[in-house]
Design an enzyme around this catalytic site. Structure first.
Site, PDB file in Angstrom:
ATOM      1  N   GLY A 229       0.860  -1.175   0.000  1.00 54.47           N
ATOM      2  CA  GLY A 229       0.000   0.000   0.000  1.00 54.47           C
ATOM      3  C   GLY A 229       0.897   1.226   0.000  1.00 54.47           C
ATOM      4  N   SER A 230       0.323   2.401   0.305  1.00 55.02           N
ATOM      5  CA  SER A 230       1.138   3.618   0.322  1.00 55.02           C
ATOM      6  C   SER A 230       0.320   4.814   0.766  1.00 55.02           C
ATOM      7  CB  SER A 230       1.709   3.938  -1.076  1.00 55.02           C
ATOM      8  OG  SER A 230       2.491   2.890  -1.575  1.00 55.02           O
ATOM      9  N   ASN A 231       1.032   5.842   1.229  1.00 60.07           N
ATOM     10  CA  ASN A 231       0.488   7.186   1.359  1.00 60.07           C
ATOM     11  C   ASN A 231       1.287   8.103   0.431  1.00 60.07           C
ATOM     12  OD1 ASN A 231      -1.074   6.405   3.702  1.00 60.07           O
ATOM     13  ND2 ASN A 231       0.782   6.649   4.931  1.00 60.07           N
ATOM     14  N   ASN A 502      -4.606   4.731  -0.683  1.00 51.47           N
ATOM     15  CA  ASN A 502      -5.090   3.430  -1.136  1.00 51.47           C
ATOM     16  C   ASN A 502      -6.599   3.289  -1.183  1.00 51.47           C
ATOM     17  OD1 ASN A 502      -2.330   2.201   0.657  1.00 51.47           O
ATOM     18  ND2 ASN A 502      -2.399   2.414  -1.554  1.00 51.47           N
ATOM     19  N   ARG A 531      -7.035   5.572   7.671  1.00 50.25           N
ATOM     20  CA  ARG A 531      -5.737   6.106   7.220  1.00 50.25           C
ATOM     21  C   ARG A 531      -5.946   7.203   6.193  1.00 50.25           C
ATOM     22  NH1 ARG A 531      -2.114   3.904   3.282  1.00 50.25           N
ATOM     23  NH2 ARG A 531      -3.255   1.931   3.325  1.00 50.25           N
TER      24      ARG A 531
END
Length: 792
Positions: A229-231, A502, A531
């Site tokens: 995943g990622s930000n 995500n 998130r």
């Protein structure tokens, strides 16, 4: 706050290399026909700045340094993509995961999948350009040069020292590794279902009806690939203190294995100059910046494959109808070598069935192969040979408008969004990934009624495979047939900010929601993850000056503090209500029927500081409560207030208190008020490095995922924050902070095995080093040259 690492001379000696001091000799001084020559300047933490006169030599330098630091990872990946895991790493039987993997990749080899992708006009769309072919050729040569110089028997990494599976790389090995990455969210995600697919009545190992990985993909609510995943933030002039653009890169990738990032700075003077990170084994920067543009990626929610329901010919389950005419499936039998009795290799064979759509897949109980019906998938990344060229051109773009043109032309991103900003102060969000061409019209006409709810809920499209009119078709503006063209994809330019964590494209910026796109890309008007909500809240508070930090707007320092502030948004929303509820009850019944005393849990949660810092006591208890299903809300989600809703704990729901009791039971033997840094660690040799951050389910931006060991805690990170970059762009070039959380090398004998991990533990950073002045200011800079061939 750069902390010096071990000096390079001793470091390279430890790796079996000799340093040659060349000062500032021209990068191409020793370049000759068919030769390779690259200058390597190792800075603090072992980060290489590689300069070469052409792309072949640049690739040589990248292959050489990656082998110096991570040769075992690259060698093992080559084993995987060549279908040899069972031979070298063993298998418990003919249905073992290694065997399934081997059969899948052996099938790709037998089909000459990669070789066919290299055929065609070398324009970067139909087939890779000569520049990229040179880069790949040089990478293999650089890796092989290091291996040949040191020798397998004298490798310093014990994970592969003296192992027979460590061999020279071929260019095809590099291309096969790239292909495996392209299909990660498609064919590879459905690997178990492809290998398990067998017609009704088949017997033996070839008829294994066990597809656990495929079932997990089917059950997923969105298209996010497992374990990653990622930000990311793209900040424009209205959101930054210097009025230039800024980018936060915060991918959440595995801390071990082939999906680790590797920091590097690559330069061919006048042609390419990019700093950032790429996956180990890739010769290109995939997340990073040049002088005036920075970008990151986050995993997109879009689906990468579609299902086709096949109507089978009666009496022949390997033939299907298309427009009323029977069509025969094609078959290919492949064999993997598996250790048998007495260590001798024995063959395990599997017959695969393909249609003109793609391979037949089974997911028992949902997509079964019966006498009347079978299912095939089309993976639109299975022929994606455009990625390396796309990333090369991204690195050459000067601003986000140029970047958009690159995205439109190459359409290469396999399963990720792009978030970017430029020195002019403009930000960009785009889900320009490779997505099957399932338009609203096609979905309405071609998804059978019983599968419409699946499409509406998850974006998984099951098309009527008996009609050619239900094939994916082609958009006029698409790079290749079968995928959505740029005009159908979500994109947003902003002067303030764009974000993604995500969830779908919908709330890249809540002031201007992106709406009206095909469901296969993602959902709209639905609750966002905690998130995502925290990521948006952090930006909004910073711009309003209500986050407790001085001033308004972002600097690199403020962005770093935001990322590693370790707020636990779920705790901020419900902790006080949970403590009040807990205190009123004091005991609860766990899922196993036992009564659990909650008094210590109430106290730990009341005293918890609502963060996931090393000194935060009770953070792990709240996380276990969330993972047990306790974070349930009493109020409804509001489309009009998507960042702030829902927010009230459902204290009347009996599952809330039961989850807290289950959390206490799970933590038996672990103090409920323990410091997070005492129970959440990462091993490096005989050291256990304290790790901050935590689970996204609890609403933690700095995501860290690990497995609980009963009575011990969380002694090993599985995946989470990896390459973190906060870069500012301005008239004097880029500046900012960056770190690779798990460090540059997987070799326990490398000086760069743990240094950045210890730095991450302290919330420290390394600086951006792009300009000559920034590079030369590094106190640990050492230069050497690698090369071979004529004139070297």
């Amino acid at each position: 706050m750069t902390r010096p690492s071990v000096r390079l001379g001793a470091a390279l000696a430890a790796l079996g290399l000799t340093v040659t001091g060349l000062g500032s000799a021209p990068a191409g001084a020793h370049q000759r026909d068919r030769g390779y020559s690259a200058e390597i300047r190792r800075a603090s933490y072992g980060v290489p700045h590689i300069t070469a006169a052409n792309f072949a030599s640049l690739g040589f330098g990248v292959g050489h340094v990656q082998a110096e630091d991570n040769i075992c990872v690259i060698a093992e990946t080559a084993v995987t993509v060549n279908g040899e895991r069972s031979r070298w790493f063993g298998a418990s039987g003919p249905t073992d995961a290694n065997v399934r993997s081997d059969l899948f990749y052996r099938k790709a080899m037998a089909d000459r999948t990669v070789e066919r992708m290299l055929d065609g006009r070398r324009d970067g769309v139909h087939a890779p350009t000569d520049e990229i072919r040179d880069l790949v050729r040089g990478f293999a040569a650089g890796y092989n040069s290091y291996l040949r110089t040191v020798g397998v028997a004298k490798l310093t990494d014990p994970a592969c020292r003296g192992r027979a599976w460590v061999r020279p790389l071929t260019e095809l090995d590099v291309w096969r590794t790239s292909w495996a990455s392209m299909v990660r969210a498609g064919s590879a995600a459905m690997l178990d279902g492809i290998v398990a697919a067998a017609p009704p009545g088949a017997t033996g190992p070839a008829a294994v009806q066990d597809a656990p990985g495929a079932a997990a993909v089917l059950a997923a609510a969105d298209g996010t690939t497992a374990g990653i995943g990622s930000n990311a933030y793209g900040l424009g002039e209205a959101a930054t203190a210097n009025r230039g653009g800024m980018v936060l890169a915060n991918p959440h990738f595995p801390w071990d294995g082939p999906d680790r990032f590797y920091r590097m700075h690559l330069k061919v003077p006048g042609r390419y100059d990019v700093e950032g990170a790429g996956l180990i084994g890739d010769p290109i920067i995939e997340i990073g910046h040049n002088r005036s543009l920075a970008w990151s990626h986050t995993v997109s929610t879009a689906r990468r494959f579609v299902w086709h329901r096949l109507a089978l010919v009666p009496g022949d389950p390997t033939s299907y109808y298309l427009d009323g005419k029977p069509r025969k499936m094609t078959t290919r039998t492949v064999t993997a070598q598996v250790p048998g009795p007495n260590g001798r290799l024995v063959p395990v064979s599997r017959t695969f069935h393909d249609t003109h759509y793609g391979p037949v897949v089974v997911v028992p109980g949902t997509f079964d192969w019966t006498t009347s019906t079978a299912y095939a998938i089309t993976d639109v990344n299975a022929t994606n040979n455009r990625a390396f060229d796309g990333w090369l051109q991204m690195g050459r773009a000067s601003n986000v408008r140029d970047l958009k043109r690159v995205l439109d032309h190459y359409q290469f991103l396999p399963w990720v969004n792009v978030i970017a900003a430029d020195a002019r102060g403009e930000a960009l969000y785009a889900d320009h990934s490779v997505i099957p061409r399932v338009t609203d019209a096609l979905a309405a006409a071609c998804i059978p009624a019983e599968f419409q709810p699946m499409y509406a809920g998850s974006g998984q499209a099951v098309l009527d495979g008996s009609r050619s009119a239900c094939a994916l078709g082609s958009d006029r503006d698409a790079a290749v047939p079968g995928i959505l063209g740029p005009a159908r994809l979500p994109v947003r330019f902003r002067s303030d900010y764009v974000t993604n964590s995500n969830d779908s494209y919908w709330l890249a910026n809540p002031k201007a929601p992106l709406e009206g796109y095909p469901r296969i890309i993602g959902d709209e008007g639905t609750p966002r993850s905690l998130r995502t909500r925290l990521g948006l809240d952090q930006v909004q508070q910073r711009l309003a000056g209500t986050d407790g930090l001085p001033g308004r707007g972002f600097t690199a320092e403020r962005l770093w503090q935001t990322v590693f502030g370790n707020r636990v948004y779920g705790g901020e929303l419900v902790r006080d209500d949970l403590v009040a509820f807990c205190t009123a009850q004091l005991a609860a019944t766990a899922s196993d029927g036992t009564t659990v005393d909650l008094r210590d849990a109430c106290t730990a949660l009341r005293r918890w500081d609502l963060h996931a810092d090393l000194n935060s006591r009770g953070a792990h208890l709240f996380t276990e409560f969330v993972l047990a299903g306790g974070l349930r809300f009493a109020d409804a989600f509001s489309v009009g207030d998507p960042v702030r809703t829902p927010r009230r704990l459902a204290t009347t729901d009996p599952r809330v208190l039961r989850a807290l009791a289950d959390a206490v039971r799970r933590l038996d033997g672990i103090a409920l008020d323990a410091r997070l840094g005492d129970v959440q660690t990462e091993p490096r040799g005989d050291r256990r490095i304290p790790i901050h951050g935590g689970r996204a389910e609890a609403g933690i931006f700095n995501m860290i995922v690990n497995n609980r060991v009963p009575g011990v805690g969380y002694p090993k990170v599985v995946h989470g924050s990896s390459f973190v970059m906060a870069v500012e762009l301005g008239p004097n070039g880029p500046s900012g902070r960056q770190i690779l959380t798990y460090s540059q090398s997987t070799n326990p004998n490398s000086p760069w095995y743990a240094d950045q991990t210890e730095l991450y533990s302290q919330k420290g950073w390394d600086t951006i080093k792009f300009t000559e002045a920034q590079i030369k200011a590094d106190p640990n800079l050492r230069t050497y040259r690698v090369g071979e061939g004529r004139g070297h």
